[in-house]
Design an enzyme around this catalytic site. Structure first.
Site, PDB file in Angstrom:
ATOM      1  N   ALA A  81      18.226  30.593  22.244  1.00 27.68           N
ATOM      2  CA  ALA A  81      18.401  30.278  23.667  1.00 27.68           C
ATOM      3  C   ALA A  81      18.365  28.768  23.844  1.00 27.68           C
ATOM      4  O   ALA A  81      17.864  28.039  22.995  1.00 27.68           O
ATOM      5  CB  ALA A  81      17.281  30.906  24.498  1.00 27.68           C
ATOM      6  N   THR A 132      10.765  35.291  28.919  1.00 29.10           N
ATOM      7  CA  THR A 132       9.767  34.363  29.455  1.00 29.10           C
ATOM      8  C   THR A 132       9.143  34.855  30.751  1.00 29.10           C
ATOM      9  O   THR A 132       9.794  35.584  31.519  1.00 29.10           O
ATOM     10  CB  THR A 132      10.437  32.987  29.710  1.00 29.10           C
ATOM     11  N   ASP A 133       7.923  34.412  31.012  1.00 33.32           N
ATOM     12  CA  ASP A 133       7.280  34.730  32.299  1.00 33.32           C
ATOM     13  C   ASP A 133       7.990  34.022  33.457  1.00 33.32           C
ATOM     14  O   ASP A 133       7.840  34.409  34.612  1.00 33.32           O
ATOM     15  CB  ASP A 133       5.782  34.370  32.278  1.00 33.32           C
ATOM     16  N   GLU A 134       8.790  32.976  33.136  1.00 32.54           N
ATOM     17  CA  GLU A 134       9.435  32.209  34.199  1.00 32.54           C
ATOM     18  C   GLU A 134      10.459  33.047  34.962  1.00 32.54           C
ATOM     19  O   GLU A 134      10.826  32.710  36.086  1.00 32.54           O
ATOM     20  CB  GLU A 134      10.088  30.939  33.628  1.00 32.54           C
ATOM     21  N   LYS A 162      17.734  33.268  31.695  1.00 31.83           N
ATOM     22  CA  LYS A 162      16.920  34.207  30.897  1.00 31.83           C
ATOM     23  C   LYS A 162      16.821  35.548  31.621  1.00 31.83           C
ATOM     24  O   LYS A 162      16.908  36.613  31.000  1.00 31.83           O
ATOM     25  CB  LYS A 162      15.520  33.638  30.641  1.00 31.83           C
TER      26      LYS A 162
HETATM   27  P1  NAD Z   1      13.767  26.233  21.042  1.00 31.75           P
HETATM   28  O1  NAD Z   1      14.633  25.542  22.039  1.00 31.75           O
HETATM   29  O2  NAD Z   1      12.740  25.457  20.308  1.00 31.75           O
HETATM   30  O3  NAD Z   1      14.676  26.946  19.932  1.00 31.75           O
HETATM   31  C1  NAD Z   1      15.847  27.641  20.242  1.00 31.75           C
HETATM   32  C2  NAD Z   1      16.639  27.831  18.958  1.00 31.75           C
HETATM   33  O4  NAD Z   1      17.815  28.578  19.276  1.00 31.75           O
HETATM   34  C3  NAD Z   1      17.088  26.514  18.327  1.00 31.75           C
HETATM   35  O5  NAD Z   1      16.831  26.535  16.944  1.00 31.75           O
HETATM   36  C4  NAD Z   1      18.581  26.470  18.610  1.00 31.75           C
HETATM   37  O6  NAD Z   1      19.314  25.785  17.608  1.00 31.75           O
HETATM   38  C5  NAD Z   1      18.925  27.953  18.645  1.00 31.75           C
HETATM   39  N1  NAD Z   1      20.129  28.250  19.431  1.00 31.75           N
HETATM   40  C6  NAD Z   1      20.469  27.763  20.646  1.00 31.75           C
HETATM   41  N2  NAD Z   1      21.636  28.268  21.049  1.00 31.75           N
HETATM   42  C7  NAD Z   1      22.041  29.126  20.067  1.00 31.75           C
HETATM   43  C8  NAD Z   1      23.158  29.970  19.906  1.00 31.75           C
HETATM   44  N3  NAD Z   1      24.136  30.034  20.831  1.00 31.75           N
HETATM   45  N4  NAD Z   1      23.250  30.713  18.788  1.00 31.75           N
HETATM   46  C9  NAD Z   1      22.295  30.651  17.829  1.00 31.75           C
HETATM   47  N5  NAD Z   1      21.218  29.850  17.923  1.00 31.75           N
HETATM   48  C10 NAD Z   1      21.081  29.108  19.032  1.00 31.75           C
HETATM   49  O7  NAD Z   1      13.114  27.438  21.839  1.00 31.75           O
HETATM   50  P2  NAD Z   1      11.713  28.156  21.608  1.00 31.75           P
HETATM   51  O8  NAD Z   1      10.673  27.430  22.368  1.00 31.75           O
HETATM   52  O9  NAD Z   1      11.520  28.407  20.156  1.00 31.75           O
HETATM   53  O10 NAD Z   1      11.982  29.527  22.377  1.00 31.75           O
HETATM   54  C11 NAD Z   1      12.470  30.679  21.688  1.00 31.75           C
HETATM   55  C12 NAD Z   1      12.691  31.782  22.695  1.00 31.75           C
HETATM   56  O11 NAD Z   1      11.470  32.059  23.382  1.00 31.75           O
HETATM   57  C13 NAD Z   1      13.712  31.434  23.778  1.00 31.75           C
HETATM   58  O12 NAD Z   1      14.473  32.576  24.046  1.00 31.75           O
HETATM   59  C14 NAD Z   1      12.859  31.046  24.968  1.00 31.75           C
HETATM   60  O13 NAD Z   1      13.539  31.317  26.185  1.00 31.75           O
HETATM   61  C15 NAD Z   1      11.666  31.957  24.781  1.00 31.75           C
HETATM   62  N6  NAD Z   1      10.419  31.450  25.368  1.00 31.75           N
HETATM   63  C16 NAD Z   1       9.901  30.247  24.976  1.00 31.75           C
HETATM   64  C17 NAD Z   1       8.696  29.806  25.524  1.00 31.75           C
HETATM   65  C18 NAD Z   1       8.059  28.513  25.086  1.00 31.75           C
HETATM   66  O14 NAD Z   1       6.975  28.185  25.612  1.00 31.75           O
HETATM   67  N7  NAD Z   1       8.621  27.764  24.160  1.00 31.75           N
HETATM   68  C19 NAD Z   1       8.045  30.579  26.482  1.00 31.75           C
HETATM   69  C20 NAD Z   1       8.620  31.788  26.877  1.00 31.75           C
HETATM   70  C21 NAD Z   1       9.797  32.231  26.287  1.00 31.75           C
HETATM   71  P1  TYD Z   2       7.335  22.329  29.814  1.00 28.84           P
HETATM   72  O1  TYD Z   2       6.574  22.089  28.557  1.00 28.84           O
HETATM   73  O2  TYD Z   2       8.654  21.680  29.989  1.00 28.84           O
HETATM   74  O3  TYD Z   2       7.447  23.918  29.985  1.00 28.84           O
HETATM   75  P2  TYD Z   2       7.909  24.800  31.270  1.00 28.84           P
HETATM   76  O4  TYD Z   2       8.621  23.926  32.230  1.00 28.84           O
HETATM   77  O5  TYD Z   2       8.802  25.814  30.628  1.00 28.84           O
HETATM   78  O6  TYD Z   2       6.649  25.389  31.841  1.00 28.84           O
HETATM   79  O7  TYD Z   2       6.414  21.891  31.029  1.00 28.84           O
HETATM   80  C1  TYD Z   2       5.129  22.436  31.207  1.00 28.84           C
HETATM   81  C2  TYD Z   2       4.573  21.894  32.495  1.00 28.84           C
HETATM   82  O8  TYD Z   2       4.329  20.491  32.332  1.00 28.84           O
HETATM   83  C3  TYD Z   2       5.540  22.022  33.666  1.00 28.84           C
HETATM   84  O9  TYD Z   2       4.785  22.304  34.835  1.00 28.84           O
HETATM   85  C4  TYD Z   2       6.175  20.641  33.756  1.00 28.84           C
HETATM   86  C5  TYD Z   2       5.073  19.722  33.268  1.00 28.84           C
HETATM   87  N1  TYD Z   2       5.511  18.513  32.561  1.00 28.84           N
HETATM   88  C6  TYD Z   2       4.965  17.252  32.922  1.00 28.84           C
HETATM   89  O10 TYD Z   2       4.144  17.157  33.849  1.00 28.84           O
HETATM   90  N2  TYD Z   2       5.364  16.165  32.216  1.00 28.84           N
HETATM   91  C7  TYD Z   2       6.284  16.235  31.210  1.00 28.84           C
HETATM   92  O11 TYD Z   2       6.643  15.178  30.621  1.00 28.84           O
HETATM   93  C8  TYD Z   2       6.819  17.516  30.840  1.00 28.84           C
HETATM   94  C9  TYD Z   2       7.818  17.640  29.739  1.00 28.84           C
HETATM   95  C10 TYD Z   2       6.390  18.624  31.553  1.00 28.84           C
END
Ligand code: NAD
Ligand code: TYD
Length: 352
Positions: A81, A132-134, A162
């Site tokens: 994603a 995601t919870d978002e 999402k």
């Molecule tokens: P990330 O951005 O670190 O990694 C995403 C990966 O997907 C990357 O390696 C990217 O190269 C790959 N990618 C993007 N587009 C692609 C495509 N079209 N085909 C194949 N690969 C592709 O994201 P993450 O933080 O590891 O999140 C992983 C999943 O978990 C996502 O679906 C995200 O929405 C979900 N998620 C993440 C969080 C968080 O806190 N990071 C929280 C809730 C849900």
């Molecule tokens: P982020 O890590 O981008 O995750 P998400 O927006 O998916 O929750 O941000 C976490 C929280 O921190 C969000 O409320 C935005 C805030 N934030 C800052 O205050 N400063 C920053 O530089 C960033 C990247 C995020």
């Protein structure tokens, strides 16, 4: 074997690494390697035959069909994603393309593959979609946390894309009977986190002597989940979840952003004091708020605990210490991310 999409990203890479410690089952890892994909995170698997990396797009139906026919996975776990809210505000198109259109093509390819399976192979196949919870939107201060029954009210282009993908996944179960599972998790943190997100950005900027940007008043609340706990939850849902169901995954760690920033600063004060003996918190800088900034997310993770017996192993106190220590111990990974050198990893290390 299993397929993991997006396995070079933050959560996907942690998942692949943990999977191969916990299991002997091979992984085909399909990742487009956008800016967020970092094969250096998987460097320890370079000579591990159980990890097969393929650079590719989940929306590339012919590639995905070919890989499915070749490897015959028993499950696909979809992490791929576009994942950063701020980027979705500046350029939403890539989010619609990968998260919505890409997921649609992936579903179509998997449906065609699954339709041809027979007997136990068909019955046991699973597609686990990571969300995601978002997608649930924003909570007021005293609202109860999100349960799986909460209606979808996404507010950013990221969360809307999402949510759209979640609806498509749900419809493929309801309409075609595809055996899907969906997880909605809170904000992950831990090793290999790209320093555009709050926690790694604060650690990296603090060590570099740069300002620590806090959006608005810093009182936005998130629930924080240690990434390895998320990985164990996904393994649990994959092995025991009921198809068609969604499971919320959270860390029971609701905290305002400013508290997160202060916690990271005080850990750095302890583990890597500033040369001038001042506190890292001096670098905090309040900046313009994010457009449409959601005020609060909170996860009610009782369903996965009661039905599948999963709960997080880390508290925020233990998880954040491990995370800060990991960044201190892995400065070269950070340097390569910042210089862009991580993007050469494929050419340098995966010649064949
Ligand atoms: P990330 O951005 O670190 O990694 C995403 C990966 O997907 C990357 O390696 C990217 O190269 C790959 N990618 C993007 N587009 C692609 C495509 N079209 N085909 C194949 N690969 C592709 O994201 P993450 O933080 O590891 O999140 C992983 C999943 O978990 C996502 O679906 C995200 O929405 C979900 N998620 C993440 C969080 C968080 O806190 N990071 C929280 C809730 C849900
Ligand atoms: P982020 O890590 O981008 O995750 P998400 O927006 O998916 O929750 O941000 C976490 C929280 O921190 C969000 O409320 C935005 C805030 N934030 C800052 O205050 N400063 C920053 O530089 C960033 C990247 C995020």
């Amino acid at each position: 074997m299993i397929f993991v999409t997006g396995g070079a990203g933050f959560i996907g890479a942690n998942f692949v690494l943990d999977w191969l410690v916990e299991n002997d089952e091979s992984v085909v890892n399909i990742d487009k390697l956008t800016y967020a994909g970092n094969l250096e995170s998987l460097a320890s698997l370079e000579s591990d035959k159980r990890h097969i990396f393929v650079q590719g797009d989940i929306g590339d139906a012919s590639l995905m069909a070919e890989l499915l026919e070749k490897h015959h996975p028993r499950a696909v776990i979809n992490f791929a994603a576009e994942s950063h809210v701020d980027r979705s505000i500046h350029g939403p198109e890539a989010f619609v393309q990968t998260n919505v259109v890409g997921t649609f093509h992936l579903l179509e390819t998997i449906r065609a593959y699954w339709n041809k399976l027979e007997g136990d192979n068909k019955a046991d196949f699973r597609l686990l979609h990571v969300s995601t919870d978002e997608a649930y939107g924003s909570l007021a201060k005293d609202d109860p946390a999100f349960t799986e029954m909460h209606r979808y009210e996404p507010n950013s282009p990221y969360s809307a894309s999402k949510a759209a993908s979640d609806h498509l996944v749900r419809s493929y179960h309801h309409t075609y009977g595809l055996p899907v599972l969906t997880t909605n998790c809170s904000n992950n943190y831990g090793p290999y986190h790209f320093p555009e997100k709050l926690i790694p950005l604060i650690i990296v900027n603090a060590l570099a002597g740069k300002p620590l940007p806090v959006y608005g008043d810093g009182q936005q609340i998130r629930d924080w989940l240690y990434v390895k706990d998320h990985c164990s939850a996904i393994r649990r849902v994959l092995s025991a979840g009921t198809t068609g169901e969604t499971y919320n995954v959270g860390g029971w760690n609701e905290k305002p952003n400013l508290e997160i920033v202060y916690t990271v600063c005080s850990l750095l004060d302890e583990l890597r004091p500033r040369a001038d003996k001042q506190n890292y918190a001096e670098q905090i800088s309040f900046v313009t708020d994010r457009l449409g900034h959601d005020r609060r997310y909170a996860i009610d993770a009782r369903k996965i605990e009661h039905e599948l017996g999963w709960k997080p192993a880390e508290t925020f106190v233990t998880g954040i210490r491990k995370t800060v220590q990991w960044y201190l111990d892995n400065q070269q990974w950070v340097v390569n991310v910042q210089s862009g050198a991580y993007r050469d990893w494929l050419e340098t290390n995966y010649q064949d």
